[in-house]
Scaffold this motif. Structure first.
Motif, mmCIF file in Angstrom:
data_model
loop_
_atom_site.group_PDB
_atom_site.id
_atom_site.type_symbol
_atom_site.label_atom_id
_atom_site.label_comp_id
_atom_site.label_asym_id
_atom_site.label_seq_id
_atom_site.Cartn_x
_atom_site.Cartn_y
_atom_site.Cartn_z
ATOM 1 N N ILE A 54 0.418 -0.638 0.100
ATOM 2 C CA ILE A 54 0.170 0.026 -0.190
ATOM 3 C C ILE A 54 0.753 1.507 -0.236
ATOM 4 O O ILE A 54 0.664 1.796 -0.727
ATOM 5 N N GLN A 57 2.708 2.823 -2.633
ATOM 6 C CA GLN A 57 2.019 3.583 -3.960
ATOM 7 C C GLN A 57 1.485 4.663 -3.763
ATOM 8 O O GLN A 57 1.772 5.810 -4.478
ATOM 9 N N LEU A 58 1.253 4.756 -2.491
ATOM 10 C CA LEU A 58 0.518 5.672 -2.010
ATOM 11 C C LEU A 58 1.498 6.685 -1.187
ATOM 12 O O LEU A 58 1.169 8.226 -0.977
ATOM 13 N N TYR A 63 0.084 7.443 3.549
ATOM 14 C CA TYR A 63 -0.852 6.248 4.426
ATOM 15 C C TYR A 63 -0.630 6.518 6.163
ATOM 16 O O TYR A 63 -1.807 6.239 6.860
ATOM 17 N N SER A 134 -16.167 7.956 -2.890
ATOM 18 C CA SER A 134 -15.420 7.305 -3.945
ATOM 19 C C SER A 134 -15.588 8.550 -5.272
ATOM 20 O O SER A 134 -13.858 9.286 -5.031
ATOM 21 N N ARG A 138 -11.951 11.134 -6.246
ATOM 22 C CA ARG A 138 -11.476 11.019 -7.515
ATOM 23 C C ARG A 138 -11.904 12.371 -8.426
ATOM 24 O O ARG A 138 -10.792 12.991 -9.309
ATOM 25 N N SER A 143 -6.334 8.722 -8.782
ATOM 26 C CA SER A 143 -6.282 7.795 -9.265
ATOM 27 C C SER A 143 -7.179 6.383 -9.213
ATOM 28 O O SER A 143 -7.353 6.708 -7.289
ATOM 29 N N ASP A 144 -7.498 5.568 -9.426
ATOM 30 C CA ASP A 144 -8.666 4.608 -8.987
ATOM 31 C C ASP A 144 -7.406 3.778 -8.895
ATOM 32 O O ASP A 144 -7.403 3.145 -6.860
ATOM 33 N N ARG A 145 -5.860 3.939 -8.313
ATOM 34 C CA ARG A 145 -5.474 3.076 -7.750
ATOM 35 C C ARG A 145 -5.182 3.630 -6.063
ATOM 36 O O ARG A 145 -4.683 2.588 -5.481
ATOM 37 N N GLU A 146 -4.821 5.481 -6.372
ATOM 38 C CA GLU A 146 -4.618 5.963 -5.308
ATOM 39 C C GLU A 146 -6.034 5.294 -3.849
ATOM 40 O O GLU A 146 -6.368 5.043 -2.661
ATOM 41 N N VAL A 148 -8.269 2.636 -4.024
ATOM 42 C CA VAL A 148 -8.028 1.619 -3.515
ATOM 43 C C VAL A 148 -7.039 1.699 -2.941
ATOM 44 O O VAL A 148 -7.382 1.398 -1.495
ATOM 45 N N ASP A 149 -5.572 2.313 -2.877
ATOM 46 C CA ASP A 149 -4.872 1.714 -1.392
ATOM 47 C C ASP A 149 -5.563 2.673 0.049
ATOM 48 O O ASP A 149 -5.162 2.361 0.953
#
Length: 189
Positions: A54, A57-58, A63, A134, A138, A143-146, A148-149
């Motif tokens: 996690i 990327q985050l 975090y 969510s 956005r 981003s989608d990844r962020e 999710v993370d």
């Protein structure tokens, strides 16, 4: 104090000794939450690997902000203190104290505040969350990844905090936290 029996750090061997050694290097002692959770060293290592994935990327700052917000929502003194201590490597004590007391008025970016609000919601009311939660992230450029993370960071804090609370692990105050910061991290919001 938890009823879970753990080896003294001087008697620990193998994976457990390695897990303790990391705490000793970081904190100067093996924290009770580490000792209790390392009774299942495979699960502890899996948890660490998930956190690492996690954070990769985050980023550490995001975090830790998500973690502090989730821990506050969970009333996890353990995690507020431990992650407050870790966050001092990323910001000065004055900024961290402002965040701990009221992140809405701590001169954070709008995106950071929204991310922390989202983490609180994951911790308190995830069953009623929708795409609107969510979408707010956005709209602020995540981003989608962020997204999710951020969700995973809050959820992983729920896992660990709830486990150590359920096991009645004693709350330990890192010895180098100032009284002011300790008070801010433990103050109810």
């Amino acid at each position: 104090m938890s009823i879970i029996q753990t080896p003294d750090p001087s008697e620990a061997t193998g994976d457990i000794a390695d897990i303790y050694a990391k705490d000793i290097a970081d904190l100067g002692y093996a924290a009770e939450y580490t000792r209790v959770m390392s009774v299942n060293p495979e699960a502890y290592r899996a948890f660490e690997a998930l956190v690492k994935a996690i954070v990769a990327q985050l980023g550490k700052r995001r975090y830790e902000l998500v973690t502090l917000a989730a821990a506050q929502a969970l009333h996890s003194e353990h995690c507020r203190l431990a992650h407050g201590h870790k966050t001092l490597a990323l910001m000065d004590e004055t900024e961290l104290e402002r965040i701990a007391r009221d992140y809405h008025h701590a001169q954070l970016s709008e995106a950071e505040v929204a991310m922390m609000e989202y983490a609180e919601r994951v911790s308190l009311d995830s069953v009623h969350m929708s795409d609107a939660d969510s979408m707010r992230l956005r709209e602020l450029g995540f981003s989608d990844r962020e997204i999710v993370d951020i969700t995973l960071a809050a959820a992983v804090r729920n896992y660990f905090s709830r486990a150590i609370q359920a096991l009645a692990v004693a709350v330990e105050v890192p010895p180098d936290l100032s009284e002011r910061l300790r008070g801010a991290l433990l103050a109810p919001l």
